[in-house]
Design an enzyme around this catalytic site. Structure first.
Site, mmCIF file in Angstrom:
data_model
loop_
_atom_site.group_PDB
_atom_site.id
_atom_site.type_symbol
_atom_site.label_atom_id
_atom_site.label_comp_id
_atom_site.label_asym_id
_atom_site.label_seq_id
_atom_site.Cartn_x
_atom_site.Cartn_y
_atom_site.Cartn_z
ATOM 1 N N TYR A 192 48.964 12.451 11.751
ATOM 2 C CA TYR A 192 47.916 11.961 11.986
ATOM 3 C C TYR A 192 47.534 11.523 12.190
ATOM 4 O O TYR A 192 46.429 11.865 14.076
ATOM 5 C CB TYR A 192 49.286 11.223 10.724
ATOM 6 C CG TYR A 192 48.327 10.914 9.596
ATOM 7 C CD1 TYR A 192 47.878 11.918 8.321
ATOM 8 C CD2 TYR A 192 47.988 9.776 8.838
ATOM 9 C CE1 TYR A 192 47.156 11.727 7.405
ATOM 10 C CE2 TYR A 192 47.388 9.750 7.980
ATOM 11 C CZ TYR A 192 46.707 10.710 6.393
ATOM 12 O OH TYR A 192 45.645 10.649 5.807
ATOM 13 N N ASP A 199 41.966 9.837 -0.361
ATOM 14 C CA ASP A 199 40.674 9.687 0.110
ATOM 15 C C ASP A 199 39.001 10.439 -0.828
ATOM 16 O O ASP A 199 38.225 11.510 -0.157
ATOM 17 C CB ASP A 199 40.667 11.113 1.485
ATOM 18 C CG ASP A 199 41.006 10.162 2.564
ATOM 19 O OD1 ASP A 199 41.787 9.440 2.354
ATOM 20 O OD2 ASP A 199 41.504 10.680 3.935
#
Length: 580
Positions: free
Chosen positions: A132, A275
């Site tokens: 990540y 997002d």
């Protein structure tokens, strides 16, 4: 190509007799050589080896190899999972850079999920920055160039009217968690279109690694509605639609169709919006939060991890949350979500809502958000106060004398030495949270924060920074990573089968996280628990969230006699299961 076209050519001789002449003849003809027949057992063996949820590689036992038809399909020596993990780490360390390590770990996830999660969990501090942030940001930029194997669902604007058919193509009939993005605001990198699929994949890997959500019940989704990034549309290896982004009513209709399709296919599924650009992030959360089980991690997860850091910081600086004056640099959906959750916490502590909002100030791209401005979006207006307008962060810091500075701007270096020194001049223990991801977008580094405040800052960042040595003292910066929050919230929702995800659940999550920070961590300047304890953190948060679901009447299954035991039992452990 048809099967007959694929089969290799083979010459053969045909014997016959010409009846008119009475002569025996031989004729050579070319035919397609059929593949040898294979048994159902052979197909099952190959399925086991090529399904990442069932594949154990060289760890298949002797008995399994005989029973399942695997004899000869693997090297003869049986290796334990610990030996396989050792091999993974050896190869991981051979890779020359973070992106190559990301590609390597993605390949492992695609062939053996048990081994992947065993390695990630046992080495979480090394692995999380690879699978990540910050590495996933570079991976998303390069997504079309490093693509190996498809994972998740891609739903495009060309699928309008038949999204339910697309969802039906997903092989799993039970899904607990969906993470979905449209790729418009990937970390601090902007519009990456379909390349943003790396984010849902990475988030769901953290759901499993940090909170034990079973990987086979996780579904990453990309809504490909086009991209406005010209360089992507010009890239011959970009895998998404080569057209501008869909907007307006057509966009909302597409998302509506998607939400209807997945909630019908997977009743009770948790949908995490991830997002999306500010306008869509806020409007979609408002549209769905009271209709389905959904939340937005950029708004609510970021808010909870920030609130937890501020609660913990109060134990160090001695200034209660309700007495903080907080200046946000960046005024998008993340800033609004953080401010709203902070205000809610202050109100719970006895402050009037107007007074609580008055302690939160925004600086956006044009300057300080004040009431006299006529260009403010709706989400900024509750934080527009009576004050003279100033155009930059440095002036705002000098004028407002904040106790806390929170960066959600994706502007590297925005917290200059002058800004940090101004904060230090008016506070014994200033709080600085530079939360933008990836590392290249952080408003300042940990070293800059400690240096310009003479080591007195209480610092946290979105992406990890190494410890800092300054004046003979070692500081360990905290990472305000949403992974401390969203996996535990998701696990609590799954355990209780909650119908909705509420702000109160995120308050409970933040309070739980803050209370898990030890005095030893605070003494080092760290306002979050160590990453190695994240599964325990997620379990504690899940219990708190499930308790809130039962308290508020949102749970749809009876409360277990022992919620702690039930939560722990629901957490997937990456160990091989016997197949005989």
């Amino acid at each position: 190509m048809t099967l007959s076209e694929w089969l290799p050519l083979r010459p053969s001789t045909i014997h016959g007799r010409d009846e008119s002449s009475g002569l025996d003849l031989e004729t050579t003809v070319t035919t397609r050589n059929p593949r040898p027949a294979s048994s159902a057992k052979t197909h099952a063996a190959f399925d086991l080896l090529h399904d990442p949820l069932t594949n154990k590689g060289t760890a298949f036992t002797e008995a399994e190899r005989d029973e399942l038809g695997l004899r000869g399909l693997l090297p003869p020596r049986v290796l334990a999972i610990a030996d396989q993990e050792r091999r993974v780490l050896e190869n991981f360390d051979y890779k020359p850079n973070a992106l190559e390590r990301y590609i390597f770990m993605t390949a492992l996830q695609d062939r053996n999920e048990t081994l992947f999660y065993r390695t990630v969990i046992n080495h979480i501090e090394r692995m999380m920055p690879i699978i990540y942030t910050p590495t996933v940001g570079e991976a998303c930029k390069q997504f079309g160039h490093i693509f190996r194997r498809s994972r998740g669902l891609y739903i495009s604007l060309r699928d309008r009217g038949r999204i339910a058919e697309v969802v039906a193509n997903w092989p799993a009939r039970e899904v607990d968690v969906i993470v979905v993005t449209d790729g418009e605001r990937i970390l601090g990198l902007g519009d990456l279109g379909v390349n943003g699929m790396g984010i849902p994949i990475g988030k769901l890997a953290l759901y499993t690694a940090c909170a034990g959500i079973y990987p086979g019940r996780c579904l990453p989704v990309m809504l490909d509605v086009g991209t406005n990034t010209e360089s992507l549309r010009a890239d011959p290896l970009y895998a998404g639609l080569l057209e501008p982004r869909l907007r307006g009513d057509e966009y909302r209709a597409l998302v509506d169709e998607f939400v209807d399709a997945v909630t019908n296919a997977f009743p009770g599924v948790l949908i995490q919006f991830e997002d999306f650009a500010t306008q869509n992030a806020l409007s979609l959360l408002a549209r769905y939060r009271d209709r389905v089980t959904a939340f937005n991690d950029d708004i609510q997860g970021t808010a909870a991890v920030t609130l937890a850091g501020l609660i913990a910081a109060a134990r160090v600086g001695g200034v209660p949350l309700g007495e903080q004056r907080i200046l946000f640099f960046g005024a998008g959906s993340a800033a609004a979500g953080i401010a709203d959750l902070i205000v809610g916490a202050m109100v719970r502590d006895g402050l009037a809502e107007a007074d609580a909002r008055g302690r939160c100030w925004f600086v956006d791209s044009k300057g300080l958000v004040v009431r006299s401005r006529t260009d403010l979006a709706a989400h900024k207006q509750p934080y527009a106060h009576d004050h003279e307008f100033v155009r930059d962060l440095a002036s705002a810091a000098q004028t407002l004398r904040p106790t806390t500075l929170i960066g959600v701007s994706a502007q590297r270096g925005a917290f200059t030495g002058d800004v940090l020194a101004t904060l230090a001049a008016t506070n014994d223990r200033p709080i600085v949270f530079a939360l933008s991801n990836p590392t290249s977008k952080s408003e300042c580094t940990a070293e800059e924060a400690y240096r310009y405040t003479d080591g007195r800052v209480i610092f946290a960042s979105g992406s990890p920074f190494d410890p800092v040595e300054l004046g003979g003292r070692r500081y360990v910066p905290g990472q305000g990573n949403n992974a401390y929050i969203f996996p535990g919230v998701g696990l609590g929702v799954v355990v209780s089968k909650a119908r909705r995800v509420t702000d109160e659940m995120f308050h409970r999550a933040a309070q739980t996280l803050a209370h898990l920070v030890t005095d030893g961590s605070l003494a080092q300047g760290t306002v979050y628990p160590p990453l190695v304890s994240i599964r325990d953190v997620s379990q504690a948060i899940a219990i708190a969230v499930a308790e809130e679901a039962y308290r508020s009447g949102l749970a749809t299954v009876p409360a277990p006699a022992d919620l702690t035991a039930a939560t722990r039992a629901a957490m997937y452990e990456p160990v091989y299961q016997s197949n005989v």
